[in-house]
Design a protein around this motif. Structure first.
Motif, mmCIF file in Angstrom:
data_model
loop_
_atom_site.group_PDB
_atom_site.id
_atom_site.type_symbol
_atom_site.label_atom_id
_atom_site.label_comp_id
_atom_site.label_asym_id
_atom_site.label_seq_id
_atom_site.Cartn_x
_atom_site.Cartn_y
_atom_site.Cartn_z
ATOM 1 N N ASP A 1 23.852 10.657 68.655
ATOM 2 C CA ASP A 1 24.438 11.815 68.118
ATOM 3 C C ASP A 1 23.323 12.422 66.907
ATOM 4 O OD1 ASP A 1 26.459 11.431 69.650
ATOM 5 O OD2 ASP A 1 28.193 11.336 68.129
ATOM 6 N N VAL A 2 23.074 11.650 65.937
ATOM 7 C CA VAL A 2 21.970 11.831 65.223
ATOM 8 C C VAL A 2 20.724 12.176 65.616
ATOM 9 C CG1 VAL A 2 21.006 11.330 62.974
ATOM 10 C CG2 VAL A 2 23.372 10.749 63.374
ATOM 11 N N GLU A 3 20.328 11.389 66.571
ATOM 12 C CA GLU A 3 19.006 11.681 67.074
ATOM 13 C C GLU A 3 18.840 12.746 68.153
ATOM 14 O OE1 GLU A 3 18.240 7.947 69.236
ATOM 15 O OE2 GLU A 3 17.301 6.843 67.604
ATOM 16 N N GLN A 4 20.208 13.168 68.768
ATOM 17 C CA GLN A 4 20.131 14.242 69.584
ATOM 18 C C GLN A 4 20.040 15.622 68.745
ATOM 19 O OE1 GLN A 4 23.402 14.312 72.175
ATOM 20 N NE2 GLN A 4 22.610 12.588 73.298
ATOM 21 N N ARG A 5 20.830 15.669 67.721
ATOM 22 C CA ARG A 5 20.912 16.736 66.629
ATOM 23 C C ARG A 5 19.269 16.905 65.992
ATOM 24 N NH1 ARG A 5 21.233 17.686 61.453
ATOM 25 N NH2 ARG A 5 21.453 19.764 60.994
ATOM 26 N N LEU A 6 18.878 15.822 65.820
ATOM 27 C CA LEU A 6 17.461 16.049 65.263
ATOM 28 C C LEU A 6 16.166 16.691 66.003
ATOM 29 C CD1 LEU A 6 16.871 12.769 62.899
ATOM 30 C CD2 LEU A 6 17.406 15.360 62.143
ATOM 31 N N ASP A 7 16.624 16.210 67.412
ATOM 32 C CA ASP A 7 15.692 16.663 68.489
ATOM 33 C C ASP A 7 16.128 18.245 68.706
ATOM 34 O OD1 ASP A 7 14.437 14.294 68.723
ATOM 35 O OD2 ASP A 7 15.825 13.664 70.473
ATOM 36 N N ALA A 8 17.414 18.510 68.654
ATOM 37 C CA ALA A 8 17.903 19.779 68.909
ATOM 38 C C ALA A 8 17.299 20.964 67.975
ATOM 39 C CB ALA A 8 19.316 19.863 68.902
ATOM 40 N N ILE A 9 17.279 20.517 66.847
ATOM 41 C CA ILE A 9 16.761 21.566 65.671
ATOM 42 C C ILE A 9 15.180 21.447 65.835
ATOM 43 C CG2 ILE A 9 18.788 21.255 64.378
ATOM 44 C CD1 ILE A 9 17.374 19.329 62.297
ATOM 45 N N GLY A 10 14.599 20.779 66.594
ATOM 46 C CA GLY A 10 13.000 20.606 66.398
ATOM 47 C C GLY A 10 12.394 19.531 65.827
ATOM 48 N N GLY A 11 13.242 18.517 65.291
ATOM 49 C CA GLY A 11 12.627 17.343 64.784
ATOM 50 C C GLY A 11 13.074 17.449 63.257
ATOM 51 N N THR A 12 12.879 16.211 62.649
ATOM 52 C CA THR A 12 13.229 15.821 61.354
ATOM 53 C C THR A 12 12.847 16.713 60.188
ATOM 54 O OG1 THR A 12 13.095 13.295 62.160
ATOM 55 C CG2 THR A 12 13.363 13.725 59.697
ATOM 56 N N ALA A 13 11.454 17.277 60.372
ATOM 57 C CA ALA A 13 10.926 18.281 59.473
ATOM 58 C C ALA A 13 11.885 19.328 59.321
ATOM 59 C CB ALA A 13 9.455 18.493 59.895
ATOM 60 N N LYS A 14 12.668 19.726 60.257
ATOM 61 C CA LYS A 14 13.652 20.768 60.415
ATOM 62 C C LYS A 14 14.901 20.606 59.562
ATOM 63 C CE LYS A 14 10.905 23.719 62.555
ATOM 64 N NZ LYS A 14 10.506 23.506 63.924
ATOM 65 N N ALA A 15 15.074 19.340 59.272
ATOM 66 C CA ALA A 15 16.693 18.870 58.843
ATOM 67 C C ALA A 15 17.005 19.629 57.426
ATOM 68 C CB ALA A 15 16.618 17.414 58.744
ATOM 69 N N THR A 16 15.759 19.929 56.593
ATOM 70 C CA THR A 16 16.166 20.466 55.247
ATOM 71 C C THR A 16 15.489 21.941 55.287
ATOM 72 O OG1 THR A 16 13.996 19.602 54.497
ATOM 73 C CG2 THR A 16 16.422 18.429 54.085
ATOM 74 N N ALA A 17 15.509 22.682 56.387
ATOM 75 C CA ALA A 17 14.874 23.878 56.484
ATOM 76 C C ALA A 17 15.586 24.879 55.407
ATOM 77 C CB ALA A 17 14.952 24.435 57.891
#
Ligand SMILES: CC(C)(COP(=O)(O)OP(=O)(O)OC[C@H]1O[C@@H](n2cnc3c(N)ncnc32)[C@H](O)[C@@H]1OP(=O)(O)O)[C@@H](O)C(=O)NCCC(=O)NCCS
Length: 187
Positions: free
Chosen positions: A51-67
């Motif tokens: 689920d975490v991997e899917q969410r990170l992919d859905a937002i456009g990658g890890t670099a977007k996690a703290t946008a």
């Protein structure tokens, strides 16, 4: 989208940690953080890796996690490795636990990797972010809402100078609402 003023800094250095935005190279350590049962004991249980991997992919990658403004990775200042995440956000009006009629108060959220607990790093990160916010934003309430059973989180809140003001039920558990005024953190 929330239009209340937020902390604008994208990087803040403390003594041992650096608050910075996420990078794609943080992916594995961020997934480990999000899936660690010890870290998620009082906040709904660990996420599944898939689920975490899917969410990170859905937002456009890890670099977007703290946008979002006020959202940071807590990194080791020497190695730059991800140690945790820190958020200065707004507490949504439709969530329980408020000290104003309209809600949307500033609120802290923090997660440290299990191997980084017990060294004062969350305290250092919180103090640094709150000081920067106090220098930029008008005085206003800041909240920490945490499960009453989460003694480490309540201990951090107390060390920071937050006072418990009320309790409420959420997700079948008692939560404690802690309050401080932003300008009490001015440097
Ligand atoms: C909540 C959490 C961030 C607290 O982390 P923490 O490391 O206990 O908090 P602090 O940074 O304040 O560190 C305090 C500890 O470091 C010790 N310490 C060592 N050096 C220190 C220093 N230079 N300065 C301050 N404290 C220091 C303190 O004595 C204290 O140790 P103790 O807990 O054994 O008494 C962490 O437990 C966590 O990530 N939990 C899971 C996620 C979670 O529940 N988040 C809350 C959601 S509301």
């Amino acid at each position: 989208m929330n239009r209340l003023p937020m902390l604008s800094a994208v990087q803040i250095a403390a003594e041992r940690v650096l608050l910075r935005k996420a990078r794609d190279t943080d992916r594995e350590r961020l997934i480990e953080l999000q899936t660690d049962p010890d870290v998620w004991t009082y906040i709904g249980g660990p996420r599944l890796r898939e689920d975490v991997e899917q969410r990170l992919d859905a937002i456009g990658g890890t670099a977007k996690a703290t946008a979002n403004p006020g959202h940071f990775v807590i990194a080791d200042k020497t190695t730059d490795d991800l140690l945790g995440t820190f958020e200065l956000k707004r507490r949504a009006a439709d969530e329980p636990g408020h000290v104003t009629d309209h809600g949307e108060e500033l609120e802290l959220g923090y997660l440290l990797r299990r191997d980084a607990w017990g060294a004062g790093l969350a305290f250092e990160a919180a103090t640094t972010v709150l000081r920067a916010a106090a220098d930029e934003l008008p005085d206003q309430p800041v909240l920490i809402a945490t499960q009453t059973a989460n003694k480490r989180s309540l201990g951090l809140a107390a060390r920071l100078g937050f006072q418990p003001v009320s309790t409420f039920e959420w997700f079948d558990a008692e939560q404690t609402l802690c309050l401080a005024s932003l300008h009490s953190f001015k440097g």
